[in-house]
Design a protein around this motif. Structure first.
Motif, PDB file in Angstrom:
ATOM      1  N   SER A 167      -6.629   9.161  11.794  1.00  6.31           N
ATOM      2  CA  SER A 167      -5.218   9.509  11.671  1.00  6.31           C
ATOM      3  C   SER A 167      -5.027  10.532  10.557  1.00  6.31           C
ATOM      4  O   SER A 167      -5.786  10.570   9.589  1.00  6.31           O
ATOM      5  CB  SER A 167      -4.383   8.261  11.361  1.00  6.31           C
ATOM      6  N   ALA A 168      -3.982  11.333  10.715  1.00  5.79           N
ATOM      7  CA  ALA A 168      -3.676  12.337   9.692  1.00  5.79           C
ATOM      8  C   ALA A 168      -2.941  11.713   8.514  1.00  5.79           C
ATOM      9  O   ALA A 168      -2.759  12.362   7.482  1.00  5.79           O
ATOM     10  CB  ALA A 168      -2.838  13.462  10.300  1.00  5.79           C
ATOM     11  N   ILE A 169      -2.515  10.481   8.681  1.00  8.69           N
ATOM     12  CA  ILE A 169      -1.857   9.764   7.596  1.00  8.69           C
ATOM     13  C   ILE A 169      -2.374   8.329   7.625  1.00  8.69           C
ATOM     14  O   ILE A 169      -2.457   7.708   8.680  1.00  8.69           O
ATOM     15  CB  ILE A 169      -0.318   9.831   7.734  1.00  8.69           C
ATOM     16  N   VAL A 214       5.438  12.137   1.791  1.00 11.24           N
ATOM     17  CA  VAL A 214       5.604  10.701   1.565  1.00 11.24           C
ATOM     18  C   VAL A 214       6.284  10.446   0.227  1.00 11.24           C
ATOM     19  O   VAL A 214       5.851  10.949  -0.810  1.00 11.24           O
ATOM     20  CB  VAL A 214       4.237   9.983   1.582  1.00 11.24           C
ATOM     21  N   ASP A 215       7.356   9.655   0.264  1.00 11.14           N
ATOM     22  CA  ASP A 215       8.019   9.192  -0.952  1.00 11.14           C
ATOM     23  C   ASP A 215       7.345   7.878  -1.361  1.00 11.14           C
ATOM     24  O   ASP A 215       7.606   6.829  -0.794  1.00 11.14           O
ATOM     25  CB  ASP A 215       9.510   8.968  -0.699  1.00 11.14           C
ATOM     26  N   PRO A 269       9.783   2.434   8.813  1.00 12.44           N
ATOM     27  CA  PRO A 269      10.927   1.524   8.723  1.00 12.44           C
ATOM     28  C   PRO A 269      11.733   1.650   7.428  1.00 12.44           C
ATOM     29  O   PRO A 269      12.863   1.176   7.356  1.00 12.44           O
ATOM     30  CB  PRO A 269      10.278   0.138   8.818  1.00 12.44           C
ATOM     31  N   THR A 270      11.151   2.274   6.401  1.00  9.11           N
ATOM     32  CA  THR A 270      11.875   2.394   5.125  1.00  9.11           C
ATOM     33  C   THR A 270      12.344   3.814   4.839  1.00  9.11           C
ATOM     34  O   THR A 270      12.921   4.066   3.778  1.00  9.11           O
ATOM     35  CB  THR A 270      10.974   1.935   3.957  1.00  9.11           C
ATOM     36  N   GLY A 271      12.091   4.737   5.769  1.00 10.45           N
ATOM     37  CA  GLY A 271      12.508   6.121   5.549  1.00 10.45           C
ATOM     38  C   GLY A 271      11.764   6.791   4.416  1.00 10.45           C
ATOM     39  O   GLY A 271      12.293   7.685   3.749  1.00 10.45           O
ATOM     40  N   ALA A 272      10.508   6.383   4.211  1.00 12.87           N
ATOM     41  CA  ALA A 272       9.730   6.931   3.098  1.00 12.87           C
ATOM     42  C   ALA A 272       9.073   8.259   3.438  1.00 12.87           C
ATOM     43  O   ALA A 272       8.493   8.900   2.562  1.00 12.87           O
ATOM     44  CB  ALA A 272       8.657   5.921   2.683  1.00 12.87           C
ATOM     45  N   ILE A 273       9.143   8.674   4.709  1.00 12.26           N
ATOM     46  CA  ILE A 273       8.508   9.927   5.123  1.00 12.26           C
ATOM     47  C   ILE A 273       9.576  10.922   5.559  1.00 12.26           C
ATOM     48  O   ILE A 273      10.428  10.610   6.392  1.00 12.26           O
ATOM     49  CB  ILE A 273       7.508   9.689   6.268  1.00 12.26           C
ATOM     50  N   THR A 274       9.535  12.090   4.975  1.00 14.32           N
ATOM     51  CA  THR A 274      10.479  13.165   5.293  1.00 14.32           C
ATOM     52  C   THR A 274       9.719  14.370   5.818  1.00 14.32           C
ATOM     53  O   THR A 274       8.629  14.692   5.322  1.00 14.32           O
ATOM     54  CB  THR A 274      11.272  13.582   4.038  1.00 14.32           C
ATOM     55  N   GLY A 278       0.826  -1.198   0.000  1.00 17.38           N
ATOM     56  CA  GLY A 278       0.000   0.000   0.000  1.00 17.38           C
ATOM     57  C   GLY A 278       0.861   1.249   0.000  1.00 17.38           C
ATOM     58  O   GLY A 278       2.094   1.174   0.004  1.00 17.38           O
ATOM     59  N   THR A 279       0.208   2.391   0.007  1.00 20.65           N
ATOM     60  CA  THR A 279       0.921   3.668  -0.017  1.00 20.65           C
ATOM     61  C   THR A 279       0.297   4.627   0.983  1.00 20.65           C
ATOM     62  O   THR A 279      -0.936   4.765   1.027  1.00 20.65           O
ATOM     63  CB  THR A 279       0.860   4.300  -1.422  1.00 20.65           C
ATOM     64  N   ALA A 280       1.126   5.284   1.769  1.00 22.47           N
ATOM     65  CA  ALA A 280       0.634   6.232   2.778  1.00 22.47           C
ATOM     66  C   ALA A 280       0.145   7.519   2.112  1.00 22.47           C
ATOM     67  O   ALA A 280       0.728   8.003   1.136  1.00 22.47           O
ATOM     68  CB  ALA A 280       1.731   6.540   3.780  1.00 22.47           C
ATOM     69  N   VAL A 281      -0.952   8.050   2.664  1.00 26.76           N
ATOM     70  CA  VAL A 281      -1.540   9.296   2.168  1.00 26.76           C
ATOM     71  C   VAL A 281      -1.691  10.251   3.349  1.00 26.76           C
ATOM     72  O   VAL A 281      -2.281   9.887   4.374  1.00 26.76           O
ATOM     73  CB  VAL A 281      -2.919   9.038   1.520  1.00 26.76           C
ATOM     74  N   TRP A 282      -1.167  11.493   3.207  1.00 27.31           N
ATOM     75  CA  TRP A 282      -1.248  12.478   4.297  1.00 27.31           C
ATOM     76  C   TRP A 282      -2.490  13.325   4.127  1.00 27.31           C
ATOM     77  O   TRP A 282      -2.792  13.806   3.026  1.00 27.31           O
ATOM     78  CB  TRP A 282       0.001  13.351   4.289  1.00 27.31           C
TER      79      TRP A 282
END
Length: 499
Positions: free
Chosen positions: A486-488, A465-466, A443-448, A417-421
């Motif tokens: 949740s906000a994400i 989100v990357d 865990p994958t550093g996909a959020i900056t 899946g993919t995170a959505v903010w």
């Protein structure tokens, strides 16, 4: 002797298969996971040719031993029937009755059509293994876990950590209701009539019954010794023995050996039987009202396997936090299916909704779907936990191939899946406070985290989100402090892919 061997073997299978759905540590499956894989319908859905051939050969040799030894729902019915007999004080309580042929074959046709058409809800409702799995995981497992929690509480009082508490909650009220209704229907039939469910509704029983007509070893009468006392008839839980005509309906006989154990005149034997013309040597009439030959039966089973083969071709790192019970489940456009499921379609086509993966999930993120198209099949939701990168339990226990086995290395690179903010839900905007939970726990550093206002060095930061690196594990959604949503959150991928 034969009955004792059958009873002990059945108890062994039943106890361990039940523990599959109760054991939340995964220990039982490591040693006895093969017992789930040799169930008939899961083997057909997994196109497990070796198991299917093995069960066919077993039935052609020895009759319906599968139903009396391997199938947990069949053994469960025997247990209910035995309790009923003891409670009523009537151990000899059955009578011969003719088969309800139209209902048997109607259920089988419905099952085959549903299997070929991909109507998973019908397949899952008719599969005896899945039916028992739902009963065990929804009705028995909560009691088992409550008992475990009591032991954990007692052990804690004496400074022992031999047990640990686990969550007890209903993961799906609809599935709970279906499990309860199944228990009531199967239980009442078994209480009053023994194996009626197996010989009138269960498609697995009908398939194996068709094969068992031609089994090599069968229970037969010794006409010279038989006194027609009807003792065998009264203990036959399949109601398939006609002592007057000295005949046995082997399509319904589940090879329980009750009749042999009860006969005082040694007039019943389990021996190799050959066909002679139109009549069998044990005196069975040989009538075949359905017009089904051995070739027809094998063709029918082959059709089921072929149809499913064609469909197959179409196809805890943060140390743990307290449960957050007031989060609400977001409305996802695409449901999230477990890592190893390959795609939502593969899950739909192969899952029998047995709930084994739901029971095995240590993170409380799998629960039964309430949608008609995927009724009772597992979906992921993160309000109680998230899919930890080191956990692959669900992929290790699935017997049908709906969730394929994966390693922890595979999982870390598999995007489900993919995170959505959601800007309007984030506490940075609603409460004007800094929060980086989502980025910190990814865990994958996909959020900056980036500044809301690039020109202000003191500006609060918001997440970006990357999508190329997000695997949809749900850590961000679960650990987000925003309430009630949740906000994400995570949107499922229709088909899983590597990042």
């Amino acid at each position: 002797m034969l009955k004792s061997i059958r009873v002990y073997s059945a108890c062994f299978f039943f106890a361990l298969l039940t523990l599959f759905f109760l054991d939340f540590t995964g220990t039982v499956h490591l040693w006895f996971g093969w017992m789930a894989e040799i169930q008939l319908v899961p083997a057909i859905l997994a196109v497990n040719v070796a198991v299917i051939i093995g069960l066919v050969v077993l039935t052609l040799l020895f009759g319906r031993l599968y139903c009396s030894v391997i199938c947990p729902l069949g053994i469960f019915q025997d247990g209910v029937s035995n309790i009923s007999a003891r409670r009523k004080g009537k151990k000899s309580r059955f009578r011969y009755s003719t088969a309800i042929t139209w209902l048997r074959y109607f259920s089988l046709v419905v099952f085959i059509v549903a299997l070929a058409a991909g109507i998973s809800v019908v397949v899952s409702l008719l599969d005896p293994y899945a039916a028992y799995g739902r009963i065990a995981s929804n009705l028995f497992a909560p009691i088992y876990r409550l008992g475990n929690n009591l032991l954990a509480l007692a052990a804690e009082r004496v400074d022992s950590y031999a047990f640990y508490s686990t969550d007890v909650w209903v993961k799906g009220w609809i599935t709970f209701g279906v499990a309860g209704l199944t228990l009531i229907v199967v239980g009442i039939l078994a209480w009053r009539h023994g194996r009626t469910y197996c010989n009138t509704i269960c498609p697995a029983g009908t398939i194996l019954g068709l094969l068992s007509r031609f089994s090599l070893f069968r229970v037969v009468f010794d006409e010279e010794k038989c006194t027609k006392c009807k003792a065998c008839e009264r203990v036959c839980k399949s109601s398939c023995i006609d002592p007057v005509a000295l005949s046995i309906d082997h399509s319904r006989c589940v090879t329980c050996f009750n009749c042999i154990g009860k006969c005082k005149f040694d007039a019943m034997h389990y021996v190799p039987v050959m066909l002679k013309g139109k009549k069998e040597v044990e005196g069975e009439s040989g009538n075949n009202p359905a017009g089904l030959s051995r070739r027809n039966i094998l063709s029918l089973l082959g059709l089921m396997i072929f149809a499913n083969t064609i469909k197959a071709q179409e196809q805890k790192v943060d140390g743990g936090l307290a449960d957050i019970l007031d989060k609400k489940i977001p409305e996802r456009k695409t449901p999230i299916v477990p890592p190893g499921a390959v795609s939502a379609k593969n899950m739909k086509d192969h899952c029998t909704a047995c709930q084994l993966c739901v029971s095995a999930c240590p993170n409380n993120i799998l629960r039964p779907s309430g949608k008609l198209a995927t009724f009772m099949q597992p979906e992921m939701s993160y309000e109680r936990g998230y899919c930890r990168p080191e956990c692959v339990e669900c992929s290790q226990v699935c017997p049908t191939g709906a969730i394929k086995p994966i390693t922890t290395a595979d999982k870390s690179a598999l995007a489900i899946g993919t995170a959505v903010w959601i800007k309007d839900n984030c506490v940075v905007n609603t409460d004007n406070v800094q929060c980086d939970n989502c980025a910190h726990h990814c865990p994958t550093g996909a959020i900056t985290m980036i500044a809301c206002d690039p020109d202000d060095k003191n500006s609060l930061k918001i997440p970006v989100v990357d999508k190329e690196n997000c695997i949809g594990c749900g850590a961000c959604e679960n650990l987000c402090p925003a309430r009630p949503f949740s906000a994400i959150y995570v949107e499922g991928n229709v088909r899983h892919h590597l990042i």
